[in-house]
Design a protein around this motif. Structure first.
Motif, PDB file in Angstrom:
ATOM      1  N   SER A 427       0.877  -1.174   0.000  1.00 19.17           N
ATOM      2  CA  SER A 427       0.000   0.000   0.000  1.00 19.17           C
ATOM      3  C   SER A 427       0.915   1.225   0.000  1.00 19.17           C
ATOM      4  CB  SER A 427      -0.915   0.003   1.223  1.00 19.17           C
ATOM      5  OG  SER A 427      -0.139   0.040   2.410  1.00 19.17           O
ATOM      6  N   PRO A 428       0.908   2.054  -1.064  1.00 20.63           N
ATOM      7  CA  PRO A 428       1.831   3.190  -1.145  1.00 20.63           C
ATOM      8  C   PRO A 428       1.610   4.141   0.024  1.00 20.63           C
ATOM      9  CG  PRO A 428       0.785   2.782  -3.255  1.00 20.63           C
ATOM     10  CD  PRO A 428       0.077   1.928  -2.273  1.00 20.63           C
ATOM     11  N   PRO A 429       2.718   4.647   0.641  1.00 23.01           N
ATOM     12  CA  PRO A 429       2.576   5.578   1.769  1.00 23.01           C
ATOM     13  C   PRO A 429       1.990   6.912   1.299  1.00 23.01           C
ATOM     14  CG  PRO A 429       4.871   5.353   1.147  1.00 23.01           C
ATOM     15  CD  PRO A 429       4.122   4.353   0.359  1.00 23.01           C
ATOM     16  N   GLY A 430       1.029   7.431   2.037  1.00 20.54           N
ATOM     17  CA  GLY A 430       0.383   8.696   1.685  1.00 20.54           C
ATOM     18  C   GLY A 430      -0.822   8.523   0.786  1.00 20.54           C
ATOM     19  N   TYR A 431      -1.234   7.257   0.490  1.00 20.52           N
ATOM     20  CA  TYR A 431      -2.371   7.002  -0.386  1.00 20.52           C
ATOM     21  C   TYR A 431      -3.301   5.999   0.294  1.00 20.52           C
ATOM     22  CZ  TYR A 431       0.334   9.253  -4.116  1.00 20.52           C
ATOM     23  OH  TYR A 431       1.048  10.142  -4.879  1.00 20.52           O
ATOM     24  N   ILE A 432      -4.581   6.077  -0.049  1.00 20.85           N
ATOM     25  CA  ILE A 432      -5.594   5.152   0.458  1.00 20.85           C
ATOM     26  C   ILE A 432      -6.230   4.462  -0.743  1.00 20.85           C
ATOM     27  CG2 ILE A 432      -7.763   4.929   1.740  1.00 20.85           C
ATOM     28  CD1 ILE A 432      -6.999   7.445   3.276  1.00 20.85           C
ATOM     29  N   PHE A 433      -6.353   3.111  -0.653  1.00 19.08           N
ATOM     30  CA  PHE A 433      -6.932   2.341  -1.759  1.00 19.08           C
ATOM     31  C   PHE A 433      -8.409   2.708  -1.923  1.00 19.08           C
ATOM     32  CE2 PHE A 433      -9.179  -1.496  -3.184  1.00 19.08           C
ATOM     33  CZ  PHE A 433      -8.587  -1.631  -4.438  1.00 19.08           C
ATOM     34  N   GLU A 434      -8.806   2.938  -3.180  1.00 20.38           N
ATOM     35  CA  GLU A 434     -10.176   3.350  -3.472  1.00 20.38           C
ATOM     36  C   GLU A 434     -10.959   2.229  -4.149  1.00 20.38           C
ATOM     37  OE1 GLU A 434     -10.373   6.877  -5.785  1.00 20.38           O
ATOM     38  OE2 GLU A 434     -12.449   7.334  -5.234  1.00 20.38           O
ATOM     39  N   ASN A 435     -10.557   1.829  -5.385  1.00 22.77           N
ATOM     40  CA  ASN A 435     -11.259   0.758  -6.104  1.00 22.77           C
ATOM     41  C   ASN A 435     -10.367   0.227  -7.221  1.00 22.77           C
ATOM     42  OD1 ASN A 435     -11.272   2.908  -7.768  1.00 22.77           O
ATOM     43  ND2 ASN A 435     -13.433   2.850  -8.296  1.00 22.77           N
ATOM     44  N   ILE A 436     -10.861  -0.822  -7.896  1.00 21.55           N
ATOM     45  CA  ILE A 436     -10.178  -1.441  -9.048  1.00 21.55           C
ATOM     46  C   ILE A 436     -11.070  -1.271 -10.257  1.00 21.55           C
ATOM     47  CG2 ILE A 436      -9.214  -3.560 -10.026  1.00 21.55           C
ATOM     48  CD1 ILE A 436      -8.664  -4.531  -7.218  1.00 21.55           C
ATOM     49  N   ASN A 437     -10.516  -0.804 -11.353  1.00 20.25           N
ATOM     50  CA  ASN A 437     -11.262  -0.589 -12.596  1.00 20.25           C
ATOM     51  C   ASN A 437     -11.544  -1.933 -13.278  1.00 20.25           C
ATOM     52  OD1 ASN A 437     -12.530   0.658 -14.659  1.00 20.25           O
ATOM     53  ND2 ASN A 437     -10.734   1.617 -15.547  1.00 20.25           N
ATOM     54  N   SER A 438     -12.480  -1.920 -14.232  1.00 22.68           N
ATOM     55  CA  SER A 438     -12.766  -3.141 -15.009  1.00 22.68           C
ATOM     56  C   SER A 438     -11.586  -3.557 -15.875  1.00 22.68           C
ATOM     57  CB  SER A 438     -14.004  -2.923 -15.895  1.00 22.68           C
ATOM     58  OG  SER A 438     -13.750  -1.863 -16.817  1.00 22.68           O
ATOM     59  N   GLN A 439     -10.672  -2.612 -16.164  1.00 24.41           N
ATOM     60  CA  GLN A 439      -9.481  -2.941 -16.948  1.00 24.41           C
ATOM     61  C   GLN A 439      -8.376  -3.540 -16.083  1.00 24.41           C
ATOM     62  OE1 GLN A 439      -8.251   0.551 -19.014  1.00 24.41           O
ATOM     63  NE2 GLN A 439     -10.261   0.993 -19.853  1.00 24.41           N
ATOM     64  N   GLY A 440      -8.515  -3.526 -14.750  1.00 23.72           N
ATOM     65  CA  GLY A 440      -7.519  -4.084 -13.859  1.00 23.72           C
ATOM     66  C   GLY A 440      -6.643  -3.052 -13.195  1.00 23.72           C
ATOM     67  N   HIS A 441      -6.898  -1.740 -13.369  1.00 22.61           N
ATOM     68  CA  HIS A 441      -6.085  -0.681 -12.767  1.00 22.61           C
ATOM     69  C   HIS A 441      -6.533  -0.452 -11.319  1.00 22.61           C
ATOM     70  CE1 HIS A 441      -4.035   0.525 -16.455  1.00 22.61           C
ATOM     71  NE2 HIS A 441      -5.196   0.307 -17.076  1.00 22.61           N
ATOM     72  N   LYS A 442      -5.529  -0.328 -10.425  1.00 25.15           N
ATOM     73  CA  LYS A 442      -5.788  -0.035  -9.022  1.00 25.15           C
ATOM     74  C   LYS A 442      -5.717   1.481  -8.827  1.00 25.15           C
ATOM     75  CE  LYS A 442      -4.113  -4.308  -6.911  1.00 25.15           C
ATOM     76  NZ  LYS A 442      -3.166  -4.884  -5.932  1.00 25.15           N
ATOM     77  N   PHE A 443      -6.760   2.075  -8.263  1.00 22.61           N
ATOM     78  CA  PHE A 443      -6.806   3.523  -8.035  1.00 22.61           C
ATOM     79  C   PHE A 443      -6.687   3.800  -6.535  1.00 22.61           C
ATOM     80  CE2 PHE A 443      -8.839   3.138 -12.152  1.00 22.61           C
ATOM     81  CZ  PHE A 443      -8.240   4.172 -12.849  1.00 22.61           C
TER      82      PHE A 443
END
Length: 454
Positions: A427-443
């Motif tokens: 989990s990158p420091p300073g970021y919070i996981f939001e969702n995963i796109n249908s293409q497979g991208h993690k936002f």
């Protein structure tokens, strides 16, 4: 708030989103292929193709007459051919003294006595049987010969009557061949006469029509760039240092069972698993098959075959030939026995030709042999001069000047703190996981710091 993808957070360029199984069509009805090329390079509008700068091929009229001088005629200059002088060998003068006939083999070889090699093969033991040999073969013992009667021929006899006149019977070629007149065919081959044109030759060529002379521009000398060292410090980071993070863990334990060592004093028990499972037993000898005695058949043998019994001879009349009667003229005159070969080529007496010997150009020597060969008479001995070696001596160079161990790396290298890519963490420091796109991208969503009120 703006959401960042894992591919955008990466600073080293080696981290990408793990593309998993994606849907072909979303609920919105838009197709998203899982490729990075479509994201980086968007489509452009309608662009016209570039115009061709190739010149047009236009016909140009003749500008002048062509000279009949070629490059070979203008550049060739004949020169006189001088005959090369012939090397005359010098007269051989024999060397005084005796010839040393010693060789390297006689000097280095030391003779020694040889002993015969003992035969390792054992002596053959011949087993001699004292019993009497039975020389009657199986064929003579089993075969019984009987009398065979000669079978009669079923082929009808054809009586041949030879002709009374010499060459009376006509041949197949005379009966079937009809002479016809041979007409020569007309040749379709064109005449091999060269047709010369009366029109004068126009001196226009593709090079003269299309070539446009141009002046060459003066070549500008490019100054040589001076080397300037960089002011930035040297980065000593590698891919292994950036990406690899060691995990502390326990060492693996061996699953191999303990090996009990067998001591030499222990006695071997005389029983094995093979001896206990497979006990020997008696095997009965194989039974010998008895061959029945041969009994010859009673009575005489019938030599009639199926063809001899079923064949019935018939009297068949000779079939008349269907081919037309030959138009050859038969004469009652007797055969003369003359041919074109006998008239044109009469025989003559032949005599055996004698041996053809060439005259000897070099006369035989009349005196005694002096014992001198051409090599001995013309050979001139020369003293060998050894060539001087140009190889430098293998001596080490020693100098009193101390060794200067200053290098460009030691002077310009400055330590730099290694920067770790934030995308390498789960989990990158300073970021919070939001969702995963249908293409497979993690936002991920960036954490904003809290601002204190006044």
């Amino acid at each position: 708030m703006r959401s960042w993808c894992l591919c955008q957070i990466c600073t080293c360029g080696r981290h990408h989103c793990p593309h998993g199984t994606t849907r072909i069509y979303e609920n919105s009805g838009v197709f998203y292929p899982t490729t990075e090329y479509m994201e980086k390079y968007p489509k452009y509008g309608s662009v016209l193709p570039p115009q061709s700068l190739k010149p047009k091929q236009e016909f140009q009229a003749c500008r002048g007459k062509m000279e009949g001088i070629s490059t070979f005629k203008s550049d060739y200059r004949p020169y006189e051919i001088v005959k090369q002088p012939r090397h005359i060998p010098e007269e051989y003068k024999p060397k005084q003294g005796k010839i040393d006939l010693g060789t390297t083999y006689k000097q280095d070889f030391n003779s020694y006595k040889m002993q015969p090699v003992a035969i390792v093969r054992p002596v053959e033991r011949r087993q001699v049987k004292k019993e009497k040999l039975d020389t009657v073969p199986t064929y003579k013992d089993d075969y019984r010969s009987w009398e065979i009667q000669k079978s009669e021929l079923c082929k009808p006899e054809q009586a041949y009557h030879p002709p009374t006149v010499k060459f009376g019977n006509s041949t197949t070629f005379q009966d079937d061949y009809v002479p016809q007149e041979v007409k020569p065919r007309q040749s379709c081959k064109p005449c091999s006469v060269v047709k010369c044109s009366a029109v004068p030759f126009s001196g226009a060529t593709s090079h003269r029509l299309d070539y446009v002379p141009r002046q060459l521009e003066v070549r500008v000398a490019r100054p040589k760039e001076v080397y300037k060292p960089t002011n930035q410090p040297f980065e000593d980071l590698t891919t292994h240092r950036n990406d690899f993070q060691g995990l502390a863990g326990k060492t693996a334990k061996l699953c191999r069972p303990a090996y009990p060592r067998v001591t030499q004093r222990a006695q071997f028990e005389g029983s094995t698993e093979f001896r206990e499972s497979f006990q020997p037993w008696e095997i009965a000898p194989p039974e010998v098959k008895k061959v029945p005695e041969y009994v010859p058949p009673a009575g005489s043998m019938q030599l009639d075959s199926t063809s001899h019994l079923d064949y019935v001879p018939y009297q068949i009349n000779r079939v008349a030939p269907i081919k037309p009667v030959s138009q050859s003229r038969k004469s009652n005159f007797p055969f003369q026995g003359k041919s074109t070969m006998k008239e044109d080529f009469p025989a003559w007496e032949s005599c055996r030709q004698g041996l053809i010997k060439q005259q000897q150009q070099i006369p035989n020597p009349s005196g005694n042999f002096d014992g001198l060969s051409t090599f001995r008479s013309h050979y001139v001995p020369h003293e060998l001069v050894p060539t001087e070696s140009c190889k430098p001596l293998n001596a080490a160079l020693k100098s009193s000047v101390p060794f200067d161990d200053v290098t460009m790396y030691s002077t310009e290298y400055t330590l730099k703190k290694p920067e770790i890519c934030p995308a390498s963490y789960p989990s990158p420091p300073g970021y919070i996981f939001e969702n995963i796109n249908s293409q497979g991208h993690k936002f991920f969503r960036k954490i904003t710091p809290a601002v204190k009120a006044f």
